[in-house]
Design an enzyme around this catalytic site. Structure first.
Site, PDB file in Angstrom:
ATOM      1  N   HIS A   1     -18.854  37.049  23.825  1.00  0.00           N
ATOM      2  CA  HIS A   1     -19.330  37.206  24.408  1.00  0.00           C
ATOM      3  C   HIS A   1     -20.560  37.461  23.721  1.00  0.00           C
ATOM      4  CE1 HIS A   1     -14.953  39.283  24.480  1.00  0.00           C
ATOM      5  NE2 HIS A   1     -15.825  39.945  25.082  1.00  0.00           N
TER       6      HIS A   1
ATOM      7  N   ASP B   1       3.677   7.483  -6.463  1.00  0.00           N
ATOM      8  CA  ASP B   1       4.281   5.604  -5.741  1.00  0.00           C
ATOM      9  C   ASP B   1       3.934   4.596  -6.322  1.00  0.00           C
ATOM     10  OD1 ASP B   1       6.560   4.487  -4.583  1.00  0.00           O
ATOM     11  OD2 ASP B   1       6.541   6.561  -3.576  1.00  0.00           O
TER      12      ASP B   1
ATOM     13  N   HIS C   1       6.412   2.125  -4.210  1.00  0.00           N
ATOM     14  CA  HIS C   1       6.312   1.202  -2.344  1.00  0.00           C
ATOM     15  C   HIS C   1       5.882   0.269  -2.251  1.00  0.00           C
ATOM     16  CE1 HIS C   1       2.708   3.465  -1.755  1.00  0.00           C
ATOM     17  NE2 HIS C   1       3.032   3.544  -0.259  1.00  0.00           N
TER      18      HIS C   1
ATOM     19  N   HIS D   1       4.887  -1.864   1.642  1.00  0.00           N
ATOM     20  CA  HIS D   1       3.570  -2.302   2.807  1.00  0.00           C
ATOM     21  C   HIS D   1       3.884  -3.880   2.617  1.00  0.00           C
ATOM     22  CE1 HIS D   1       1.270   1.096   2.761  1.00  0.00           C
ATOM     23  NE2 HIS D   1       2.006   0.980   1.252  1.00  0.00           N
TER      24      HIS D   1
ATOM     25  N   ASP E   1       3.518   3.620   6.480  1.00  0.00           N
ATOM     26  CA  ASP E   1       3.528   5.011   5.741  1.00  0.00           C
ATOM     27  C   ASP E   1       4.059   6.012   6.235  1.00  0.00           C
ATOM     28  OD1 ASP E   1       3.037   3.209   2.765  1.00  0.00           O
ATOM     29  OD2 ASP E   1       1.678   4.235   2.816  1.00  0.00           O
TER      30      ASP E   1
END
Lengths: 177, 453
Positions: free
Chosen positions: B105, B207, B210, B215, B366
């Protein structure tokens, strides 16, 4: 009434069809993950570039792409080879099992350039990627290429890409456009 | 709405979490109220909105907000919603504006949030609309810490410096290492994941485990320096090689302590490494030997609870926006020292995008893991089972100089346990007076399990 159309193709039909076949072949190699043959289609000085897209108001053009801007790809041959070497380790778990991928190339236009033996090819590539368990991802990219005659083949010397999606819709881009 | 009892959903003593916390809608709604509604949330970096009228559009939890630089250089933030019928007032990602005009508006709001003009104010509203009551809804608190702008919806929240607590000692390793401070460069890299927002946070908060496996592909082809602390288990390292620091009210750090491995994932680290050595003395004079020689330049992950992560060296800065229990958006930028040369900034930006951007060779490993850690819990039988972060339980100690609860090595789950402990404390507390405060092992032990609902 004349039969000649008031529109001229930018290149002769032979050249146009050759580029169409070339881009289809490239799409097939990418679908098949035949990176050895795909690499052979790239010039040694290839620049493969896709900036990160953003949405600005039309009047905010100064916000548009500038130096030091983020990219999805800003690769020369060395970086492309590194990505391919990563795939070749077979230690990229998200690509095993292999994801089915189709590159559909459309909207092909070919223009001569000011440089002898170089052509500018525009195209749109729609990638359909079928992942595990019915997950499908669709991405659309427009491409602005320079192809160059080197010896007896055409090599991709430059590819500027625009990625349509401001939020990347897949959890990885383990492929090329 | 009745509250979810979270007392059995997380057990810090055994490192157990119920999988329901990654799936249930009512738990997610409670997170919006008690975590994203109470914690300090990252809004923008000051460098993104340097001039009056500069704005940046972002999210606090699922609430969309506009962060705006004011005429007096202060910063305000508002819900991005028209006070009339609720439409967005700003659709651009960022820009500079004198006013924000709703496309429905035409109500128009000034940069300070005031309702400036209303079409047909006289003809349709009989001039009886009290415009002073219809300004944009402000975010209650907005404050900055060394360039990072945060907002908080809770009037009773602790101050930002108290909220950051002892984590500031570590944050300054990046934010205050160089005299000119930091800046974010490049547009926002946004990726949507079918992932619960807590999974990437717990991953980057501690972490190191991992990295060698998840990776493995990219580590094989793209590592230019040996990071001993990643390849060795924790029994082989001590706190002189690598550390994890958690227990700082949910904030945490893992860090190598060699002073240069932050650049180990650059194909050619010579430019950033020469920058480190050229400025090492400056940083040591500002931060002292431990932070200047051991931390600055190292591979570091820092987490500000609940959803901000920064990795100096790899130089990415990231925020995770929840979009429902099974979805989140990850926003990434490159953060650099202002003193860096343009050439080095470009090198850093390129490396951020190539390692942790949308097509980043590390990041692309990931998402699939986090997605399945989320989606498997759709199964009723599956989500009645628990998951664990129980590596190295009981190996925490107090360090004479480093704040927080300390463990040796990058490969560990201490910080993840403290992340979920803080999640549980915030989820249980009806207000900030019930939230325990701890910045070291003794305080953490003394407040363990003391959740006052």
């Amino acid at each position: 009434m004349s039969n000649s159309l008031p529109f001229k193709n930018t290149v002769d039909i032979e050249t146009y069809l050759a580029f169409q076949a070339l881009l289809y072949k490239e799409a097939r190699l990418l679908d098949q993950e035949d990176y050895e043959q795909w690499l052979a289609m790239l010039a040694d000085d290839i620049h493969y570039y896709m900036p990160v897209p953003a949405r600005y108001l039309r009047e905010e053009k100064k916000q548009a792409i500038k130096p030091l801007d983020a990219h999805i790809f800003n690769d020369y041959k060395k970086q492309i080879e590194l990505r391919i070497a990563r795939f070749a380790t077979n230690l990229v778990w998200s690509e095993n099992p292999q994801n089915a991928i189709n590159h559909t190339v459309t909207n092909i236009e070919v223009f001569p350039t000011d440089v002898d033996g170089e052509w500018n090819a525009l195209s749109v590539v729609t990638v359909l990627r079928s992942r595990l368990d019915g997950v499908e991802k669709r991405m659309v990219v427009s491409r602005d290429d320079i192809w160059r005659i080197e010896g007896d083949s055409l090599k991709l010397a430059k590819r500027n890409m625009l990625f349509n999606h401001t939020v990347v819709p897949d959890s990885n881009l383990n492929f090329f456009f | 709405m009745s509250k979810v009892d979270v007392s059995q959903l997380v057990d810090n003593k055994t490192g157990r979490q119920s999988r329901t916390i990654f799936h249930e809608q009512d738990i997610y709604e409670q997170e919006q109220e008690r975590i994203f509604g109470k914690c300090w949330l990252f809004l923008a970096h000051e460098s993104q909105i340097p001039d009056p009228g500069d704005y940046f559009r972002t999210f606090m939890g699922e609430d969309e907000v506009l962060v705006i630089r004011q005429k007096d250089q202060s910063i305000k933030a508002f819900l991005n919603t028209c006070t009339h019928r609720g439409n967005r007032v700003c659709k651009s990602d960022k820009g500079n504006a004198k006013q924000f005009t709703c496309s429905y508006h035409g109500w128009s709001f000034a940069a300070d949030g005031a309702l400036q003009s209303v079409p047909l104010e006289e003809d349709a509203y009989y001039n009886e609309l009290d415009k002073s009551k219809f300004g944009l809804h402000p975010v209650c608190h907005v404050d900055s810490y060394k360039g990072l702008i945060f907002g908080n919806f809770d009037p009773d929240a602790p101050s930002l410096v108290d909220y950051l607590g002892d984590m500031k000692w570590y944050l300054d390793v990046w934010l205050d290492a160089m005299p000119e401070g930091t800046e974010l460069i490049g547009s926002t890299q946004k990726v949507e994941y079918p992932v619960n927002w807590k999974l990437p946070v717990e991953n980057a908060c501690g972490d190191g485990y991992h990295i060698g496996w998840a990776h493995a592909g990219v580590m094989t082809v793209a590592t230019s320096m040996n990071i001993e602390s990643l390849s060795l288990g924790n029994t082989k390292v001590d706190s002189s090689t690598a550390m994890a620091g958690g227990g700082m009210n949910g904030h945490s750090i893992i860090s190598s302590l060699d002073g240069q491995s932050g650049y180990a994932f650059y194909p050619d680290p010579s430019l950033p490494v020469s920058y480190l050595e050229a400025n090492r003395d400056t940083v040591v004079s500002r931060l002292g030997d431990t932070r200047g020689k051991q931390f600055w330049g190292s591979q570091i992950n820092m987490t500000i609870f609940p959803n901000v992560q920064m990795l100096p060296g790899l130089n990415w800065f990231r925020v995770y926006h929840p979009k429902g229990p099974g979805k989140m958006e990850m926003w990434t930028w490159a953060m650099v020292d202002k003193e860096m040369s343009d050439e080095l900034k470009q090198t850093v930006l390129d490396n951020v995008c190539r390692t942790f951007g949308a097509a980043g060779m590390f990041d692309n490993d990931d998402g699939e893991n986090f997605a399945a850690c989320t989606s498997q819990n759709r199964g009723l039988q599956t989500r009645q089972k628990d998951v664990y972060t129980n590596m190295g339980l009981g190996k925490e100690y107090t360090h004479p100089e480093m704040p927080g609860v300390i463990s040796d090595g990058l490969v560990g789950e201490q910080n993840q346990r403290y992340f979920y402990r803080r999640w549980q404390e915030m989820m249980a507390a009806k207000d900030w007076s019930a939230v325990p405060n701890y910045n070291n092992l003794e305080e953490a032990n003394a407040t363990e399990g003391k959740i006052d609902e």
